[in-house]
Every structure is written in structure tokens, then in C-alpha cells.
Design a protein around this motif. Structure first.
Motif, PDB file in Angstrom:
ATOM      1  N   LEU A 190       0.844  -1.188   0.000  1.00 49.33           N
ATOM      2  CA  LEU A 190       0.000   0.000   0.000  1.00 49.33           C
ATOM      3  C   LEU A 190       0.882   1.242   0.000  1.00 49.33           C
ATOM      4  CD1 LEU A 190      -2.549  -1.127   2.742  1.00 49.33           C
ATOM      5  CD2 LEU A 190      -2.877  -1.191   0.259  1.00 49.33           C
ATOM      6  N   TYR A 191       0.430   2.280  -0.703  1.00 46.56           N
ATOM      7  CA  TYR A 191       1.236   3.491  -0.852  1.00 46.56           C
ATOM      8  C   TYR A 191       0.479   4.721  -0.352  1.00 46.56           C
ATOM      9  CZ  TYR A 191       4.198   0.503  -3.709  1.00 46.56           C
ATOM     10  OH  TYR A 191       5.012  -0.522  -4.143  1.00 46.56           O
ATOM     11  N   PHE A 192       1.222   5.815  -0.205  1.00 45.03           N
ATOM     12  CA  PHE A 192       0.700   7.043   0.386  1.00 45.03           C
ATOM     13  C   PHE A 192       0.858   8.209  -0.582  1.00 45.03           C
ATOM     14  CE2 PHE A 192       1.620   4.191   3.763  1.00 45.03           C
ATOM     15  CZ  PHE A 192       0.757   4.502   4.808  1.00 45.03           C
ATOM     16  N   ASP A 193      -0.088   9.127  -0.507  1.00 44.06           N
ATOM     17  CA  ASP A 193      -0.023  10.344  -1.310  1.00 44.06           C
ATOM     18  C   ASP A 193       1.213  11.147  -0.903  1.00 44.06           C
ATOM     19  OD1 ASP A 193      -0.517  13.288  -1.818  1.00 44.06           O
ATOM     20  OD2 ASP A 193      -2.273  12.460  -2.814  1.00 44.06           O
ATOM     21  N   ASP A 194       2.046  11.496  -1.870  1.00 41.33           N
ATOM     22  CA  ASP A 194       3.295  12.208  -1.572  1.00 41.33           C
ATOM     23  C   ASP A 194       3.055  13.544  -0.876  1.00 41.33           C
ATOM     24  OD1 ASP A 194       5.367  10.478  -2.376  1.00 41.33           O
ATOM     25  OD2 ASP A 194       5.049  10.975  -4.487  1.00 41.33           O
ATOM     26  N   ALA A 195       1.991  14.242  -1.265  1.00 42.11           N
ATOM     27  CA  ALA A 195       1.722  15.554  -0.672  1.00 42.11           C
ATOM     28  C   ALA A 195       1.414  15.427   0.820  1.00 42.11           C
ATOM     29  CB  ALA A 195       0.560  16.226  -1.400  1.00 42.11           C
ATOM     30  N   ILE A 196       0.664  14.383   1.197  1.00 39.85           N
ATOM     31  CA  ILE A 196       0.357  14.165   2.615  1.00 39.85           C
ATOM     32  C   ILE A 196       1.617  13.752   3.366  1.00 39.85           C
ATOM     33  CG2 ILE A 196      -0.956  12.745   4.235  1.00 39.85           C
ATOM     34  CD1 ILE A 196      -3.193  12.647   2.185  1.00 39.85           C
ATOM     35  N   SER A 197       2.421  12.899   2.744  1.00 42.81           N
ATOM     36  CA  SER A 197       3.673  12.483   3.386  1.00 42.81           C
ATOM     37  C   SER A 197       4.589  13.677   3.633  1.00 42.81           C
ATOM     38  CB  SER A 197       4.386  11.443   2.517  1.00 42.81           C
ATOM     39  OG  SER A 197       3.608  10.268   2.395  1.00 42.81           O
ATOM     40  N   ASP A 198       4.615  14.616   2.703  1.00 41.44           N
ATOM     41  CA  ASP A 198       5.438  15.818   2.884  1.00 41.44           C
ATOM     42  C   ASP A 198       5.027  16.570   4.150  1.00 41.44           C
ATOM     43  OD1 ASP A 198       6.874  15.294   0.598  1.00 41.44           O
ATOM     44  OD2 ASP A 198       5.688  16.628  -0.682  1.00 41.44           O
TER      45      ASP A 198
END
Length: 282
Positions: free
Chosen positions: A221-229
Motif C-alpha cells: 500500500l502506498y501514500f499520497d506524496d503531498a500528505i507524506s510531505d
């Protein structure tokens, strides 16, 4: 023959314009409803009737159209998602627990932004062999769902690696059995990162674990890069430095990762991550 025809025309002419339009509008609504009243293949039982009634009423008012769109958006995506590599850090520790944040030996809870992870599993059948097309997609109960991922510093438990040795520890690992709605739920933390990989959570679904017809599905499963930032500006994630690997730079993500993104929403304490998965089990 002429007299009845004149009587009918005379009767219609007495209708006011407003009433005539209202009559035609009602007929159009009925016609639209008859056009959309067909089963929606691949949706759980009850979803087809809900979407149909929403579509029919949308002809009557913008509010109904909005409700229909909302209903359609909430329908589960009963789609078979791509499998991906298990990776080198899977440990079959048989940890039946929903809160996977702690290490059992030390009792230490891993720090990080709380993440409620909800995985819903559906069984996808062949609708051509079913009398009811809705049976082609139904929640799968009794499936074992394992999850494991690294901590905020990019470290996995229970393994040896050139970067760390965490043998005997079991933080951020566990499994749950899906309930009657096909749901397995975990309380964990937002994962950290390590060189060479995008942010991810490993998961494995097993069905009929003790039978000869055992079925296993493994992916990530992967995560939205903008949220991770946003998350990574906070401690303890900021400690390892700025991450350099984003989703599109990850070779594993490039093999179907767009279909494996978590649906993330913010909560009072952290994030809620939802994922729906269809399994084509023979």
C-alpha cells in the motif's frame, strides 16, 4: 368517428399550460427510471438498487442528482488489484492483534503519527455463472490479513539488515481476520522511509490457510506524496533528513502502485487509511 376526436382535443385544450408540462415531466421521469433499472455488475448486494433509485430521482431535482453522485462515489471498488513483491522483511510471527504499534518483549510503543488502517476484502466471482449478478462481488469473511512496515526511522522489526539488527522484536507487525463485512482493522503509525523505496505498507491476505486450496495474495500500500510531505515535517520523521524517493521514482510503485494508494483522511489524532481489495478466488 370525428365527434370523439373533437371531444378529446377539446378536453386537452382546457388543460392549462403548466399542468400539461407537469404531466409530460412526470412521464419523462418514469421513462428515465425504466431505462436505468438494470443490475450493476460487480457491486455488493443492495448497491444496484440504491444507485438506480438515485439516478431516477436525479431527473426530478439537483439535490437528488447530488445524492446519487454521492452514493456512486461511496460504492466499493470491487477490483482485483496487482500483486507486488513480499520483500525481504516478512516474518510469519502469528501476532493476532489490531494495535501493532508496540514490541511485546519491551512494551515500547513506536512513536509516530497514528494511522487507523482499514482493509476491506471482497471475493470477485464470475457473474456469468451466478443467477444474481450482485453475487459477483461480496465481502470475504474469515480471511487472514497480515500487515508489516518500518518505523519512523525506516527500521523493520524481527530481521537483520546492514542498517539494523532487530531480531527478537515484533513492533509494527500483526494480523487480523476479516469480519462479516470483509474488514480487517489495525492501529499503527504513519510509516517512515528508507533509501531506495517510496513510503509503503506490506500486506498479505490468506484464505483457507490450513486447506489444500489455500489462496494467498501479497502486495503493498502506498501514500499520497503531498500528505507524506506534511507528516514528515514533524518529529520523529524529520530526524532521518529529507526523503529523496517519491512514488513515481520507485520501480515497484511503477508496477501498479497507482491502484494501491490508500484513501487517506485526517482525523483528530492522525489519519484514517482505507483500502478495498477484490480477490479472484477460484
Amino acid at each position: 368517428m370525428k365527434k370523439p376526436q373533437k371531444t378529446r382535443i377539446s378536453a386537452i385544450s382546457k388543460l392549462k399550460r403548466r399542468n400539461l408540462l407537469r404531466l409530460l415531466g412526470g412521464t419523462a421521469t418514469v421513462a428515465l427510471a425504466s431505462c436505468v433499472r438494470r443490475p450493476l455488475v460487480g457491486l455488493p448486494s443492495g448497491a444496484a438498487s440504491g444507485a438506480t433509485s438515485g439516478a431516477a430521482s436525479s431527473a426530478a431535482s439537483p439535490a437528488a442528482a447530488s445524492a446519487a453522485a454521492s452514493t456512486a462515489a461511496s460504492l466499493p471498488r470491487c477490483v482485483v488489484k496487482p500483486q507486488q513483491t513480499e520483500g525481504p522483511y516478512f516474518v510469519d510471527a502469528a501476532l493476532n492483534r489490531s494495535d501493532i504499534r508496540s514490541d511485546r518483549a519491551s512494551g515500547q510503543v513506536k512513536p509516530g503519527v497514528p494511522l487507523n488502517l482499514v482493509i476491506q476484502v471482497f471475493q470477485v466471482g464470475n457473474e456469468s455463472s451466478n443467477a444474481n449478478a450482485n453475487a459477483a462481488c461480496r465481502p470475504l469473511s474469515g480471511a487472514i490479513v497480515d500487515v508489516w512496515h518500518c518505523d519512523a526511522a525506516g527500521v523493520y522489526s524481527g530481521v537483520q539488515d546492514p542498517r539494523f539488527d532487530t531480531g527478537g522484536q515484533d513492533f509494527l507487525r500483526g494480523y487480523q481476520t476479516t469480519n462479516s463485512d470483509g474488514i480487517a482493522e489495525f492501529l499503527t503509525i504513519y510509516p517512515g522511509w528508507y533509501p531506495g523505496r517510496a513510503i509503503h505498507i506490506h500486506f498479505k491476505v490468506r484464505v483457507g490457510d490450513a486447506s489444500p486450496q489455500r489462496y494467498e495474495f501479497t502486495s503493498q500500500l502506498y501514500f499520497d506524496d503531498a500528505i507524506s510531505d506534511q507528516v514528515y515535517t514533524q518529529p520523529p520523521y524529520a530526524a532521518p533528513g529529507q526523503r529523496i524517493q517519491r512514488n513515481r521514482q520507485d520501480g515497484i510503485f511503477q508496477r501498479g502502485g497507482e491502484q494501491l494508494l490508500l484513501q487517506l483522511s485526517q482525523t483528530e489524532r492522525g489519519y484514517l487509511g482505507k483500502f478495498e481489495l477484490g480477490l479472484a478466488i477460484a
